[in-house]
Design a protein around this motif. Sequence first.
Motif, PDB file in Angstrom:
ATOM      1  N   PHE A  74       0.848  -1.187   0.000  1.00  0.00           N
ATOM      2  CA  PHE A  74       0.000   0.000   0.000  1.00  0.00           C
ATOM      3  C   PHE A  74       0.887   1.241   0.000  1.00  0.00           C
ATOM      4  CE2 PHE A  74      -2.893  -3.166   1.937  1.00  0.00           C
ATOM      5  CZ  PHE A  74      -3.983  -3.010   1.099  1.00  0.00           C
ATOM      6  N   VAL A  75       0.297   2.404  -0.269  1.00  0.00           N
ATOM      7  CA  VAL A  75       1.036   3.661  -0.222  1.00  0.00           C
ATOM      8  C   VAL A  75       0.371   4.593   0.789  1.00  0.00           C
ATOM      9  CG1 VAL A  75       1.963   3.513  -2.566  1.00  0.00           C
ATOM     10  CG2 VAL A  75      -0.232   4.615  -2.197  1.00  0.00           C
ATOM     11  N   THR A  76       1.185   5.433   1.411  1.00  0.00           N
ATOM     12  CA  THR A  76       0.671   6.378   2.398  1.00  0.00           C
ATOM     13  C   THR A  76      -0.164   7.446   1.717  1.00  0.00           C
ATOM     14  OG1 THR A  76       2.648   6.022   3.741  1.00  0.00           O
ATOM     15  CG2 THR A  76       1.327   7.967   4.254  1.00  0.00           C
ATOM     16  N   LYS A  77      -1.344   7.693   2.240  1.00  0.00           N
ATOM     17  CA  LYS A  77      -2.229   8.748   1.730  1.00  0.00           C
ATOM     18  C   LYS A  77      -2.161   9.965   2.658  1.00  0.00           C
ATOM     19  CE  LYS A  77      -5.855  10.384  -0.649  1.00  0.00           C
ATOM     20  NZ  LYS A  77      -6.174  10.334  -2.039  1.00  0.00           N
ATOM     21  N   HIS A  78      -2.352   9.737   3.957  1.00  0.00           N
ATOM     22  CA  HIS A  78      -2.289  10.823   4.941  1.00  0.00           C
ATOM     23  C   HIS A  78      -1.416  10.388   6.106  1.00  0.00           C
ATOM     24  CE1 HIS A  78      -5.501  13.080   3.004  1.00  0.00           C
ATOM     25  NE2 HIS A  78      -6.209  11.970   2.951  1.00  0.00           N
ATOM     26  N   ASP A  79      -0.602  11.302   6.589  1.00  0.00           N
ATOM     27  CA  ASP A  79       0.200  11.074   7.785  1.00  0.00           C
ATOM     28  C   ASP A  79       0.285  12.405   8.519  1.00  0.00           C
ATOM     29  OD1 ASP A  79       1.944  10.357   9.780  1.00  0.00           O
ATOM     30  OD2 ASP A  79       3.470   9.515   8.442  1.00  0.00           O
ATOM     31  N   VAL A  80      -0.697  12.624   9.410  1.00  0.00           N
ATOM     32  CA  VAL A  80      -0.855  13.906  10.088  1.00  0.00           C
ATOM     33  C   VAL A  80      -0.783  13.676  11.594  1.00  0.00           C
ATOM     34  CG1 VAL A  80      -2.403  15.872  10.431  1.00  0.00           C
ATOM     35  CG2 VAL A  80      -2.353  14.697   8.208  1.00  0.00           C
ATOM     36  N   PRO A  81       0.098  14.385  12.301  1.00  0.00           N
ATOM     37  CA  PRO A  81       0.153  14.237  13.754  1.00  0.00           C
ATOM     38  C   PRO A  81      -1.183  14.631  14.399  1.00  0.00           C
ATOM     39  CG  PRO A  81       2.045  15.487  12.945  1.00  0.00           C
ATOM     40  CD  PRO A  81       1.089  15.342  11.792  1.00  0.00           C
ATOM     41  N   VAL A  82      -1.593  13.816  15.387  1.00  0.00           N
ATOM     42  CA  VAL A  82      -2.809  14.084  16.152  1.00  0.00           C
ATOM     43  C   VAL A  82      -2.445  13.872  17.617  1.00  0.00           C
ATOM     44  CG1 VAL A  82      -5.199  13.392  16.594  1.00  0.00           C
ATOM     45  CG2 VAL A  82      -4.279  13.257  14.268  1.00  0.00           C
TER      46      VAL A  82
END
Length: 130
Positions: A26-34
């Motif tokens: 798979f490929v990363t779509k979103h990687d946002v700190p929460v």
Amino acid sequence: MKIRLTSVFVDDQSKALRFYTEILGFVTKHDVPVGEKDRWLTVVSPDEPEGTELLLEPAGHPAVKTYRDALVMDGVPLAQFAVADVRAEYDRLRGLGVHFTQEPLEMGPVTTAVFDDTCGNLIQIATQPE
């Protein structure tokens, strides 16, 4: 109505991201700190970058462990991914060290196999006739 997002609970988001991208493809779509340590972390199929996203959700809720442990104990996959050829994907993934709990199994026109995603879940792959 469409399914835009679904999730799997994971113990370690970084470990899960490596497995789902480097091993499964798979490929990363979103990687946002929460917050302080968690991320809004989704992956998609490289064949459908605008398709359904898989959220690698932190398994912090107290009910998650009981839920996942029960599914694993009973051999129930948490999710299913479509593949063109289960046997070929089984061989490819085994070659990469993936542990399968169910070898390819033909059930009429459908062939399935189940593996451990190293993050606390069983995942089924399936080939279905078009």
